[in-house]
Scaffold this active site. Structure first.
Site, PDB file in Angstrom:
ATOM      1  N   LYS A 177    -125.959   6.000 -28.610  1.00  0.00           N
ATOM      2  CA  LYS A 177    -125.871   4.734 -27.795  1.00  0.00           C
ATOM      3  C   LYS A 177    -126.240   4.936 -26.404  1.00  0.00           C
ATOM      4  O   LYS A 177    -126.555   4.290 -25.561  1.00  0.00           O
ATOM      5  CB  LYS A 177    -124.184   4.242 -27.646  1.00  0.00           C
ATOM      6  CG  LYS A 177    -124.041   3.250 -29.120  1.00  0.00           C
ATOM      7  CD  LYS A 177    -125.068   2.431 -29.256  1.00  0.00           C
ATOM      8  CE  LYS A 177    -124.665   1.187 -30.166  1.00  0.00           C
ATOM      9  NZ  LYS A 177    -125.792   0.371 -30.687  1.00  0.00           N
TER      10      LYS A 177
ATOM     11  N   TYR B 110    -122.056   8.392 -32.642  1.00  0.00           N
ATOM     12  CA  TYR B 110    -122.363   7.184 -32.306  1.00  0.00           C
ATOM     13  C   TYR B 110    -122.331   6.701 -30.875  1.00  0.00           C
ATOM     14  O   TYR B 110    -123.460   6.529 -30.160  1.00  0.00           O
ATOM     15  CB  TYR B 110    -121.019   6.144 -32.682  1.00  0.00           C
ATOM     16  CG  TYR B 110    -121.302   4.850 -32.333  1.00  0.00           C
ATOM     17  CD1 TYR B 110    -122.250   3.971 -32.971  1.00  0.00           C
ATOM     18  CD2 TYR B 110    -120.371   4.247 -31.290  1.00  0.00           C
ATOM     19  CE1 TYR B 110    -122.136   2.388 -32.526  1.00  0.00           C
ATOM     20  CE2 TYR B 110    -120.554   2.948 -30.722  1.00  0.00           C
ATOM     21  CZ  TYR B 110    -121.322   1.966 -31.534  1.00  0.00           C
ATOM     22  OH  TYR B 110    -121.450   0.661 -31.090  1.00  0.00           O
TER      23      TYR B 110
HETATM   24  P1  NAI Z   1    -122.038  -5.794 -37.689  1.00  0.00           P
HETATM   25  O1  NAI Z   1    -121.788  -4.774 -38.629  1.00  0.00           O
HETATM   26  O2  NAI Z   1    -121.542  -7.260 -37.679  1.00  0.00           O
HETATM   27  O3  NAI Z   1    -123.862  -6.294 -37.345  1.00  0.00           O
HETATM   28  C1  NAI Z   1    -124.673  -5.099 -37.388  1.00  0.00           C
HETATM   29  C2  NAI Z   1    -125.812  -5.383 -38.459  1.00  0.00           C
HETATM   30  O4  NAI Z   1    -126.784  -4.488 -38.603  1.00  0.00           O
HETATM   31  C3  NAI Z   1    -125.318  -5.782 -39.904  1.00  0.00           C
HETATM   32  O5  NAI Z   1    -125.595  -6.882 -40.299  1.00  0.00           O
HETATM   33  C4  NAI Z   1    -126.148  -4.559 -40.771  1.00  0.00           C
HETATM   34  O6  NAI Z   1    -126.503  -4.928 -42.188  1.00  0.00           O
HETATM   35  C5  NAI Z   1    -127.509  -4.488 -39.973  1.00  0.00           C
HETATM   36  N1  NAI Z   1    -127.967  -3.146 -39.956  1.00  0.00           N
HETATM   37  C6  NAI Z   1    -127.226  -1.947 -40.036  1.00  0.00           C
HETATM   38  N2  NAI Z   1    -128.213  -0.984 -40.370  1.00  0.00           N
HETATM   39  C7  NAI Z   1    -129.299  -1.456 -40.409  1.00  0.00           C
HETATM   40  C8  NAI Z   1    -130.557  -0.920 -40.678  1.00  0.00           C
HETATM   41  N3  NAI Z   1    -130.843   0.330 -40.788  1.00  0.00           N
HETATM   42  N4  NAI Z   1    -131.695  -1.862 -40.499  1.00  0.00           N
HETATM   43  C9  NAI Z   1    -131.561  -2.997 -40.322  1.00  0.00           C
HETATM   44  N5  NAI Z   1    -130.273  -3.683 -40.286  1.00  0.00           N
HETATM   45  C10 NAI Z   1    -129.166  -2.952 -40.152  1.00  0.00           C
HETATM   46  O7  NAI Z   1    -121.953  -5.471 -36.094  1.00  0.00           O
HETATM   47  P2  NAI Z   1    -121.987  -5.809 -34.732  1.00  0.00           P
HETATM   48  O8  NAI Z   1    -120.557  -5.695 -33.965  1.00  0.00           O
HETATM   49  O9  NAI Z   1    -122.368  -7.324 -34.533  1.00  0.00           O
HETATM   50  O10 NAI Z   1    -122.711  -4.998 -33.954  1.00  0.00           O
HETATM   51  C11 NAI Z   1    -123.962  -5.134 -33.427  1.00  0.00           C
HETATM   52  C12 NAI Z   1    -124.375  -4.046 -32.415  1.00  0.00           C
HETATM   53  O11 NAI Z   1    -123.515  -4.137 -31.372  1.00  0.00           O
HETATM   54  C13 NAI Z   1    -124.440  -2.588 -33.185  1.00  0.00           C
HETATM   55  O12 NAI Z   1    -125.455  -2.042 -32.464  1.00  0.00           O
HETATM   56  C14 NAI Z   1    -123.361  -2.161 -32.434  1.00  0.00           C
HETATM   57  O13 NAI Z   1    -123.310  -0.724 -32.186  1.00  0.00           O
HETATM   58  C15 NAI Z   1    -123.142  -2.884 -31.106  1.00  0.00           C
HETATM   59  N6  NAI Z   1    -121.606  -2.708 -30.483  1.00  0.00           N
HETATM   60  C16 NAI Z   1    -120.776  -3.720 -31.131  1.00  0.00           C
HETATM   61  C17 NAI Z   1    -119.568  -3.775 -30.354  1.00  0.00           C
HETATM   62  C18 NAI Z   1    -118.640  -4.698 -30.656  1.00  0.00           C
HETATM   63  O14 NAI Z   1    -117.406  -4.863 -29.857  1.00  0.00           O
HETATM   64  N7  NAI Z   1    -118.619  -5.623 -31.769  1.00  0.00           N
HETATM   65  C19 NAI Z   1    -119.342  -2.851 -29.311  1.00  0.00           C
HETATM   66  C20 NAI Z   1    -120.450  -2.032 -28.716  1.00  0.00           C
HETATM   67  C21 NAI Z   1    -121.601  -1.874 -29.371  1.00  0.00           C
END
Ligand code: NAI
Length: 302
Positions: free
Chosen positions: A170, A166
Site C-alpha cells: 500500500k 499489505y
Molecule cells: P472488498 O473486498 O469489498 O472489495 C475488493 C474487490 O476487489 C472485491 O470485489 C474483489 O473481488 C476484487 N479483487 C480482488 N482481487 C482482485 C484481482 N486480482 N483482480 C480484480 N479484482 C480483484 O474490499 P474494499 O474494502 O472495498 O477494498 C477496496 C480497496 O480499498 C482495497 O484496495 C483495500 O485494500 C482498500 N482499503 C479499504 C479499507 C476499508 O476500510 N474498507 C481501508 C484501507 C484500504
C-alpha cells in the site's frame, strides 16, 4: 457551485464488484461516465473467482440509465491489465479515469510470513497497479488527459500489526504515484491516492458494530469522484476519507540539524546528542519531488 460531471468520460474501476469500488462505479455512472466494472469475483483473501459480482454492478448501473460493461480479468497479470484497458478502448474508445481499487488481505505476523502470502498480496495491490496503469497511462498520454487514483491505507502509512505484506504494498503505491505525477504532468494526467476507511467485508471484523454502521462506502466516493474529475488539478496527494471526515496525509521532512562545517565528520555521539533536533517535525517541509529536497539541502549546506 458548478456541478462535477463525467459526461463523455470513460472510467475503469478495478475491484468494482463489491465494497468501495462498487460505490465509485455507481456514482461515476450516475454522473455520466461510461464505466468498465472490473472484478475477479473472488473472496476477501483472493481465492476463487466468478463473474456475478461485476455483472450485478453493471446491471445496477444500466437499471439507473447509465452505461457500463463488465470485465473479469485479474489485475495482478500483465495480460489482465491489458485486457481491462482493451475493454475500455474497444467499447468506449479511450480511458480517461482509472481507479486502482482491487484488493485482498492475507494477514500473518512477520515471523510467519511465507513467500506465497507475501507475493499474492504484493501482486494484487502493487504489481496490479503496474499491470493496469501502464496500458491506461499510454492511452491517457495519447489523449493528453487522465485522472488516476490509487488506493493506499493507514496500514502502509503508519503500520498495522500482522499486515507487513499489505502495508508494504500500500505504501509502494505512494512511490508509484510520486513518479506518475511527474511523468504524466505535461500530458494533463493527474495521479493521487485515496486512503479510505469504510464498512466492507475488508473491515467487518475490525470495527465495532456501531462504528461499522456509520462507515458507509458512500462517504468515501465523493472524495474519489473529485480526484477523478477535471476540476481536480492537484497531483501526488493522499486524501483520507471516512464517514464524512476528509484530510490529507503527506511525507514531510523536519527542519533537521546542521552538525558539520562540511569538513569535520560528526561522531555517532553527535547524532545521539542532537537526536531531538534531528527528529523534530516542527515546521516540516513537503517536497514535490526529490530534486526539490536536494536543492533545499544544497541551500542549507551553503
Ligand atoms: P472488498 O473486498 O469489498 O472489495 C475488493 C474487490 O476487489 C472485491 O470485489 C474483489 O473481488 C476484487 N479483487 C480482488 N482481487 C482482485 C484481482 N486480482 N483482480 C480484480 N479484482 C480483484 O474490499 P474494499 O474494502 O472495498 O477494498 C477496496 C480497496 O480499498 C482495497 O484496495 C483495500 O485494500 C482498500 N482499503 C479499504 C479499507 C476499508 O476500510 N474498507 C481501508 C484501507 C484500504
Amino acid at each position: 457551485m458548478s456541478e462535477i460531471n463525467f459526461n463523455g468520460r470513460v472510467a475503469i474501476i478495478t475491484g468494482a464488484g463489491a465494497g468501495l469500488g462498487r460505490q465509485y462505479a455507481l456514482e461515476l455512472a450516475k454522473r455520466g461516465a461510461k464505466v468498465v466494472v472490473n472484478d475477479l469475483g473472488g473472496s476477501r483473501d483472493g481465492s476463487g473467482q466468478g463473474t456475478s459480482a461485476a455483472d450485478k454492478v453493471v446491471d445496477e448501473i444500466k437499471a439507473g440509465g447509465g452505461e457500463a460493461i463488465a470485465n473479469y480479468d485479474n489485475v495482478a497479470l500483465v495480460e489482465g491489465g491489458e485486457n481491462i484497458v482493451k475493454a475500455a478502448v474497444e467499447n468506449f474508445g479511450k480511458v480517461d479515469i482509472l481507479v486502482n481499487n482491487a484488493g485482498i488481505v492475507r494477514d500473518k505476523t512477520f515471523n510467519k510470513m511465507d513467500e506465497p502470502t507475501w507475493d499474492v498480496v504484493m501482486n494484487v495491490h502493487l504489481k496490479g497497479a503496474f499491470c493496469v496503469t501502464r496500458p491506461a497511462f499510454i492511452n491517457m498520454r495519447e489523449n493528453n488527459y487522465g485522472r488516476i487514483v490509487m488506493t493506499t491505507s493507514s496500514s502502509g502509512m503508519y503500520g498495522n500489526f500482522g499486515q507487513s505484506n499489505y502495508a508494504a504494498a500500500k505504501l509502494g503505491l505512494l512511490g508509484l504515484v510520486n513518479v506518475l505525477k511527474l511523468e504524466g504532468g505535461k500530458y494533463n494526467i493527474k495521479s493521487n491516492l485515496i486512503g479510505p476507511t469504510a464498512a466492507t467485508r475488508f473491515t467487518e471484523d475490525v470495527f465495532p458494530p456501531e462504528l461499522f454502521a456509520k462507515m458507509k462506502p458512500d462517504f468515501v466516493a465523493p472524495a474519489v469522484l473529485y480526484l477523478c474529475s477535471e476540476d481536480c488539478t492537484d497531483s501526488g496527494m493522499v486524501i483520507n476519507a471516512a464517514a464524512g471526515y476528509y484530510s490529507r496525509s503527506a511525507i514531510v521532512t523536519g527542519p533537521g540539524a546542521i552538525l558539520s562545517d562540511g569538513v569535520k565528520i560528526p561522531s555517532p555521539e553527535d547524532i545521539k546528542d542532537n537526536w531531538k533536533k534531528i527528529t523534530s517535525l516542527d515546521n516540516p517541509e513537503y517536497y514535490y519531488q526529490s530534486t526539490d529536497m536536494f536543492k533545499a539541502f544544497a541551500e542549507l549546506l551553503k
